[in-house]
Design a protein around this motif. Structure first.
Motif, mmCIF file in Angstrom:
data_model
loop_
_atom_site.group_PDB
_atom_site.id
_atom_site.type_symbol
_atom_site.label_atom_id
_atom_site.label_comp_id
_atom_site.label_asym_id
_atom_site.label_seq_id
_atom_site.Cartn_x
_atom_site.Cartn_y
_atom_site.Cartn_z
ATOM 1 N N HIS A 226 57.637 23.411 24.765
ATOM 2 C CA HIS A 226 58.997 23.160 25.241
ATOM 3 C C HIS A 226 59.076 21.848 26.022
ATOM 4 N N LYS A 227 57.985 21.506 26.725
ATOM 5 C CA LYS A 227 57.956 20.270 27.505
ATOM 6 C C LYS A 227 57.383 19.096 26.704
ATOM 7 N N ASN A 228 57.219 19.285 25.395
ATOM 8 C CA ASN A 228 56.712 18.242 24.484
ATOM 9 C C ASN A 228 55.313 17.755 24.848
ATOM 10 N N ILE A 229 54.486 18.644 25.376
ATOM 11 C CA ILE A 229 53.099 18.301 25.659
ATOM 12 C C ILE A 229 52.250 18.555 24.419
ATOM 13 N N ILE A 230 52.551 19.646 23.735
ATOM 14 C CA ILE A 230 51.870 20.003 22.489
ATOM 15 C C ILE A 230 52.960 20.217 21.440
ATOM 16 N N HIS A 231 52.703 19.826 20.217
ATOM 17 C CA HIS A 231 53.688 19.991 19.150
ATOM 18 C C HIS A 231 53.846 21.471 18.821
ATOM 19 N N LYS A 232 55.066 21.877 18.477
ATOM 20 C CA LYS A 232 55.339 23.290 18.226
ATOM 21 C C LYS A 232 54.545 23.845 17.053
ATOM 22 N N ASN A 233 54.268 23.030 16.032
ATOM 23 C CA ASN A 233 53.467 23.503 14.897
ATOM 24 C C ASN A 233 52.016 23.730 15.320
ATOM 25 N N ASN A 234 51.533 22.893 16.229
ATOM 26 C CA ASN A 234 50.189 23.060 16.774
ATOM 27 C C ASN A 234 50.107 24.386 17.534
ATOM 28 N N VAL A 235 51.142 24.696 18.286
ATOM 29 C CA VAL A 235 51.198 25.961 19.026
ATOM 30 C C VAL A 235 51.174 27.140 18.055
ATOM 31 N N ALA A 236 51.984 27.053 17.010
ATOM 32 C CA ALA A 236 52.049 28.140 16.032
ATOM 33 C C ALA A 236 50.698 28.342 15.355
ATOM 34 N N ARG A 237 50.045 27.244 15.012
ATOM 35 C CA ARG A 237 48.739 27.331 14.353
ATOM 36 C C ARG A 237 47.700 27.965 15.267
ATOM 37 N N LYS A 238 47.659 27.548 16.528
ATOM 38 C CA LYS A 238 46.695 28.110 17.472
ATOM 39 C C LYS A 238 46.934 29.605 17.679
ATOM 40 N N MET A 239 48.201 29.989 17.857
ATOM 41 C CA MET A 239 48.504 31.393 18.079
ATOM 42 C C MET A 239 48.157 32.234 16.852
ATOM 43 N N SER A 240 48.413 31.688 15.680
ATOM 44 C CA SER A 240 48.092 32.398 14.449
ATOM 45 C C SER A 240 46.590 32.645 14.343
ATOM 46 N N ARG A 241 45.819 31.621 14.619
ATOM 47 C CA ARG A 241 44.357 31.751 14.520
ATOM 48 C C ARG A 241 43.810 32.719 15.548
ATOM 49 N N LEU A 242 44.320 32.647 16.788
ATOM 50 C CA LEU A 242 43.839 33.550 17.825
ATOM 51 C C LEU A 242 44.224 34.997 17.519
ATOM 52 N N THR A 243 45.422 35.197 17.006
ATOM 53 C CA THR A 243 45.867 36.552 16.647
ATOM 54 C C THR A 243 45.019 37.105 15.513
ATOM 55 N N LEU A 244 44.701 36.255 14.537
ATOM 56 C CA LEU A 244 43.818 36.688 13.441
ATOM 57 C C LEU A 244 42.467 37.125 13.967
ATOM 58 N N LYS A 245 41.897 36.364 14.908
ATOM 59 C CA LYS A 245 40.600 36.728 15.477
ATOM 60 C C LYS A 245 40.685 38.087 16.172
ATOM 61 N N LEU A 246 41.766 38.285 16.935
ATOM 62 C CA LEU A 246 41.937 39.552 17.641
ATOM 63 C C LEU A 246 42.077 40.702 16.653
ATOM 64 N N ASN A 247 42.840 40.509 15.586
ATOM 65 C CA ASN A 247 43.048 41.570 14.612
ATOM 66 C C ASN A 247 41.773 41.901 13.840
ATOM 67 N N LYS A 248 40.937 40.890 13.590
ATOM 68 C CA LYS A 248 39.668 41.170 12.895
ATOM 69 C C LYS A 248 38.757 42.044 13.718
ATOM 70 N N VAL A 249 38.724 41.798 15.035
ATOM 71 C CA VAL A 249 37.839 42.560 15.924
ATOM 72 C C VAL A 249 38.367 43.971 16.120
ATOM 73 N N SER A 250 39.676 44.119 16.278
ATOM 74 C CA SER A 250 40.217 45.451 16.563
ATOM 75 C C SER A 250 40.599 46.212 15.310
#
Length: 87
Positions: free
Chosen positions: A63-87
């Motif tokens: 929101h403050k234009n520090i990180i691009h929104k697509n970069n945020v989406a990609r990071k969250m997607s990858r982290l969520t995938l890691k969490l779902n694989k473990v659980s």
């Protein structure tokens, strides 16, 4: 070095913003590392809580234009995938 007063002010503002941006990025990276450690140690509940914190901080940075929104989406997607694989 700048000679014009407004240019000197802009340099000060740029430095201030740079410090703020660096602090936010570092905070996000630290939380991601804590998330990875929680996953590796098997603390799935702690990892879920950290994922919520990471999501909030990443979206705020986008929101403050520090990180691009697509970069945020990609990071969250990858982290969520890691969490779902473990659980």
């Amino acid at each position: 070095m700048a000679n014009i007063k407004s240019a000197i002010k802009r340099i000060d503002v740029a430095n201030r913003n740079n410090e703020r941006n660096k602090a936010m990025k570092t905070e996000v990276k630290t939380n991601i590392k804590k998330f990875e450690q929680a996953l590796n140690s098997g603390n799935i509940d702690e990892a879920r809580e950290l994922l919520k914190i990471i999501d909030k901080k990443l979206k705020k940075a986008a929101h403050k234009n520090i990180i691009h929104k697509n970069n945020v989406a990609r990071k969250m997607s990858r982290l969520t995938l890691k969490l779902n694989k473990v659980s």
